[in-house]
Write a protein that holds these residues in place. Structure first.
Motif, PDB file in Angstrom:
ATOM      1  N   ILE A  70       0.831  -1.100   0.061  1.00  0.00           N
ATOM      2  CA  ILE A  70      -0.119   0.013   0.053  1.00  0.00           C
ATOM      3  C   ILE A  70       0.838   1.126   0.001  1.00  0.00           C
ATOM      4  CG2 ILE A  70      -1.543   1.367   1.346  1.00  0.00           C
ATOM      5  CD1 ILE A  70      -2.842  -0.977  -0.049  1.00  0.00           C
ATOM      6  N   GLY A  71       2.128   1.303   0.896  1.00  0.00           N
ATOM      7  CA  GLY A  71       2.888   2.578   0.752  1.00  0.00           C
ATOM      8  C   GLY A  71       3.426   2.493  -0.388  1.00  0.00           C
ATOM      9  N   ARG A  72       3.864   1.506  -1.215  1.00  0.00           N
ATOM     10  CA  ARG A  72       4.423   1.777  -2.559  1.00  0.00           C
ATOM     11  C   ARG A  72       3.456   2.200  -3.423  1.00  0.00           C
ATOM     12  NH1 ARG A  72       7.548  -4.192  -2.126  1.00  0.00           N
ATOM     13  NH2 ARG A  72       9.515  -3.457  -1.117  1.00  0.00           N
ATOM     14  N   GLY A  73       2.160   1.514  -3.242  1.00  0.00           N
ATOM     15  CA  GLY A  73       1.123   2.092  -4.054  1.00  0.00           C
ATOM     16  C   GLY A  73       0.963   3.611  -4.120  1.00  0.00           C
ATOM     17  N   ALA A  74       0.849   4.018  -2.811  1.00  0.00           N
ATOM     18  CA  ALA A  74       0.739   5.345  -2.583  1.00  0.00           C
ATOM     19  C   ALA A  74       1.904   6.478  -3.399  1.00  0.00           C
ATOM     20  CB  ALA A  74       0.855   5.724  -1.121  1.00  0.00           C
ATOM     21  N   ALA A  75       2.886   5.980  -3.169  1.00  0.00           N
ATOM     22  CA  ALA A  75       4.648   6.580  -3.723  1.00  0.00           C
ATOM     23  C   ALA A  75       4.183   6.400  -4.984  1.00  0.00           C
ATOM     24  CB  ALA A  75       5.789   5.704  -3.267  1.00  0.00           C
ATOM     25  N   GLY A  76       3.936   5.296  -5.719  1.00  0.00           N
ATOM     26  CA  GLY A  76       3.672   5.040  -7.265  1.00  0.00           C
ATOM     27  C   GLY A  76       2.571   6.228  -7.700  1.00  0.00           C
ATOM     28  N   ALA A  77       1.470   6.405  -7.068  1.00  0.00           N
ATOM     29  CA  ALA A  77       0.542   7.174  -7.313  1.00  0.00           C
ATOM     30  C   ALA A  77       0.909   8.666  -7.549  1.00  0.00           C
ATOM     31  CB  ALA A  77      -0.812   7.171  -6.442  1.00  0.00           C
ATOM     32  N   LEU A  78       1.958   9.086  -6.410  1.00  0.00           N
ATOM     33  CA  LEU A  78       2.353  10.212  -6.437  1.00  0.00           C
ATOM     34  C   LEU A  78       3.593  10.619  -7.478  1.00  0.00           C
ATOM     35  CD1 LEU A  78       2.628  13.019  -5.182  1.00  0.00           C
ATOM     36  CD2 LEU A  78       4.427  12.121  -3.435  1.00  0.00           C
ATOM     37  N   LEU A  79       4.372   9.561  -7.628  1.00  0.00           N
ATOM     38  CA  LEU A  79       5.373   9.702  -8.752  1.00  0.00           C
ATOM     39  C   LEU A  79       4.851   9.878 -10.322  1.00  0.00           C
ATOM     40  CD1 LEU A  79       8.539   9.490  -9.362  1.00  0.00           C
ATOM     41  CD2 LEU A  79       8.303   7.042  -9.249  1.00  0.00           C
ATOM     42  N   PHE A  80       3.789   8.776 -10.537  1.00  0.00           N
ATOM     43  CA  PHE A  80       3.484   8.957 -11.795  1.00  0.00           C
ATOM     44  C   PHE A  80       2.344   9.561 -12.089  1.00  0.00           C
ATOM     45  CE2 PHE A  80       5.559   4.659 -11.311  1.00  0.00           C
ATOM     46  CZ  PHE A  80       6.183   4.381 -12.406  1.00  0.00           C
ATOM     47  N   GLY A  81       1.768  10.053 -11.005  1.00  0.00           N
ATOM     48  CA  GLY A  81       0.372  11.104 -11.266  1.00  0.00           C
ATOM     49  C   GLY A  81       0.892  12.633 -11.292  1.00  0.00           C
ATOM     50  N   LEU A  82       2.223  12.952 -10.596  1.00  0.00           N
ATOM     51  CA  LEU A  82       2.488  14.100 -10.442  1.00  0.00           C
ATOM     52  C   LEU A  82       2.606  15.050 -11.891  1.00  0.00           C
ATOM     53  CD1 LEU A  82       2.906  15.949  -7.964  1.00  0.00           C
ATOM     54  CD2 LEU A  82       5.520  15.446  -8.193  1.00  0.00           C
ATOM     55  N   PRO A  83       3.033  14.403 -12.880  1.00  0.00           N
ATOM     56  CA  PRO A  83       3.269  15.566 -14.287  1.00  0.00           C
ATOM     57  C   PRO A  83       1.753  15.784 -14.423  1.00  0.00           C
ATOM     58  CG  PRO A  83       4.494  13.474 -14.285  1.00  0.00           C
ATOM     59  CD  PRO A  83       3.556  13.208 -12.877  1.00  0.00           C
ATOM     60  N   MET A  84       0.930  15.041 -14.237  1.00  0.00           N
ATOM     61  CA  MET A  84      -0.633  15.503 -14.851  1.00  0.00           C
ATOM     62  C   MET A  84      -1.374  16.301 -13.657  1.00  0.00           C
ATOM     63  SD  MET A  84      -2.260  12.058 -16.258  1.00  0.00           S
ATOM     64  CE  MET A  84      -3.925  12.925 -16.437  1.00  0.00           C
ATOM     65  N   LEU A  85      -0.860  16.248 -12.285  1.00  0.00           N
ATOM     66  CA  LEU A  85      -1.642  16.872 -11.335  1.00  0.00           C
ATOM     67  C   LEU A  85      -0.874  18.477 -11.411  1.00  0.00           C
ATOM     68  CD1 LEU A  85      -1.162  14.276  -8.586  1.00  0.00           C
ATOM     69  CD2 LEU A  85      -3.296  15.220  -9.301  1.00  0.00           C
ATOM     70  N   MET A  86      -0.006  18.592 -12.087  1.00  0.00           N
ATOM     71  CA  MET A  86       0.786  19.736 -12.102  1.00  0.00           C
ATOM     72  C   MET A  86       0.555  20.344 -13.602  1.00  0.00           C
ATOM     73  SD  MET A  86       4.219  19.757  -9.792  1.00  0.00           S
ATOM     74  CE  MET A  86       4.157  21.147  -9.815  1.00  0.00           C
ATOM     75  N   THR A  87      -0.407  20.089 -14.292  1.00  0.00           N
ATOM     76  CA  THR A  87      -0.654  20.386 -15.786  1.00  0.00           C
ATOM     77  C   THR A  87      -2.084  21.031 -15.904  1.00  0.00           C
ATOM     78  OG1 THR A  87       0.230  18.440 -16.625  1.00  0.00           O
ATOM     79  CG2 THR A  87      -1.008  19.547 -18.100  1.00  0.00           C
ATOM     80  N   MET A  88      -2.129  22.467 -16.144  1.00  0.00           N
ATOM     81  CA  MET A  88      -2.963  23.393 -15.972  1.00  0.00           C
ATOM     82  C   MET A  88      -4.152  22.795 -17.069  1.00  0.00           C
ATOM     83  SD  MET A  88      -3.354  27.463 -16.921  1.00  0.00           S
ATOM     84  CE  MET A  88      -2.815  27.161 -18.500  1.00  0.00           C
ATOM     85  N   GLU A  89      -4.015  22.502 -18.235  1.00  0.00           N
ATOM     86  CA  GLU A  89      -5.019  22.040 -18.947  1.00  0.00           C
ATOM     87  C   GLU A  89      -5.945  20.820 -18.533  1.00  0.00           C
ATOM     88  OE1 GLU A  89      -1.675  23.425 -21.647  1.00  0.00           O
ATOM     89  OE2 GLU A  89      -1.915  22.479 -19.879  1.00  0.00           O
ATOM     90  N   LEU A  90      -5.402  19.731 -17.628  1.00  0.00           N
ATOM     91  CA  LEU A  90      -5.861  18.965 -17.131  1.00  0.00           C
ATOM     92  C   LEU A  90      -6.749  19.384 -15.903  1.00  0.00           C
ATOM     93  CD1 LEU A  90      -3.491  16.245 -17.062  1.00  0.00           C
ATOM     94  CD2 LEU A  90      -5.776  15.882 -17.630  1.00  0.00           C
TER      95      LEU A  90
END
Length: 289
Positions: free
Chosen positions: A16-36
């Motif tokens: 679960i901890g690795r999953g949370a880290a993976g969600a942050l690592l792989f999701g961060l580029p989209m989370l910081m994209t204004m168009e999204l």
């Protein structure tokens, strides 16, 4: 008995901890994209629902390969997929709140839209966190060291699960396309390109896909049996992989409204542009997963 149960629970919590880290690592580029952020507000809710509904079986199938722990049944894979989706939703909401993009004054439709669109990539990242952020035991490293030339290559199973290979390529293409498709640059590049540009982009995409998996000896790259002609895997894996990347690109462009009121030629150009990163993502998925 209790010791075994505790150890199993500990492994699951680490997953679960690795999953949370993976969600942050792989999701961060989209989370910081204004168009999204904007898409979460104005994207047609029917298309957003399609994206959510497509993501659920995709996560279940992916969980069977790289879930939080090894799964043997559909119920176990579904459990891992739902946990990954939950982590994706939670991490997306927390980061958007942190960035000030979610506020109590916003309507419920905007709040749910912004979280839902971000949670797709984050949930895929949550599952990938297990395979990419997990440590290796000494026995695993020893087995890896005995493979092929010792450079991390794996034998290519020509008669293996062909559908599974295509599925992994579709996941890689979808993940990278979700990061790129919302940007205005895709449309701008498609307007600037000529037919010759498009043709060379297609050739370059196919060449890069093939080189990633078979030519440049990345860790996880595939080794061919000595008697297998070079064109065999090109026709069997690389070209179908590019078709998968193209189909995924068209799907994502449609989801985000990039094909609305466009001429066929412009639709084709946009899909060729988006298929370039899609092809890279498809090839990378075969190496990583």
């Amino acid at each position: 008995m209790t010791g075994v149960s505790d150890k199993s629970s500990q492994r699951f919590l680490i997953g679960i901890g690795r999953g949370a880290a993976g969600a942050l690592l792989f999701g961060l580029p989209m989370l910081m994209t204004m168009e999204l952020w904007q898409l979460g507000f104005y994207m047609q809710r029917e298309r957003l629902l399609v994206l959510v509904l497509v993501n659920i079986p995709l996560l279940i199938a992916l969980a069977h390969s790289v879930g939080f722990e090894k799964t043997y049944t559909l119920a176990q894979a579904t459990r891992d997929a739902l946990i990954a989706y939950g982590l994706g939703i939670l991490m997306s909401a927390l980061i958007l709140i942190l960035f000030g993009d979610l506020k109590p004054s916003m309507p419920i439709s905007e709040l749910t839209g912004k979280i839902a669109i971000q949670a797709v990539a984050a949930s895929i990242g949550a599952l990938l966190g297990r395979s990419q952020l997990a440590g290796q035991s000494s026995s695993d490293k020893e087995k890896e060291g005995n493979r092929g030339d010792g450079e991390g290559a794996v034998d290519d199973e020509i008669s293996g699960n062909y559908g599974h290979e295509l599925f992994l390529m579709s996941v890689g293409a979808l993940f990278l396309n979700l990061n790129v498709a919302p940007t205005e640059e895709v449309i701008l590049i498609s307007y600037k390109m000529t037919a010759w540009h498009a043709l060379f982009t297609i050739v370059a995409s196919i060449a890069i896909m093939h080189a990633f998996v078979y030519a440049v000896s990345f860790k996880g790259s595939h080794e061919l049996p000595a008697d297998t002609p070079w064109w065999h895997v090109l026709v069997r894996f690389t070209l179908p992989g590019y078709v998968v990347a193209m189909a995924v690109s068209l799907f994502v462009l449609w989801l985000f409204g990039r094909l609305d009121d466009k001429a066929f030629s412009q639709m084709l150009m946009s899909s060729v542009v988006l298929s370039f990163p899609g092809a890279v993502g498809a090839a990378a998925a075969r190496l990583i997963l």
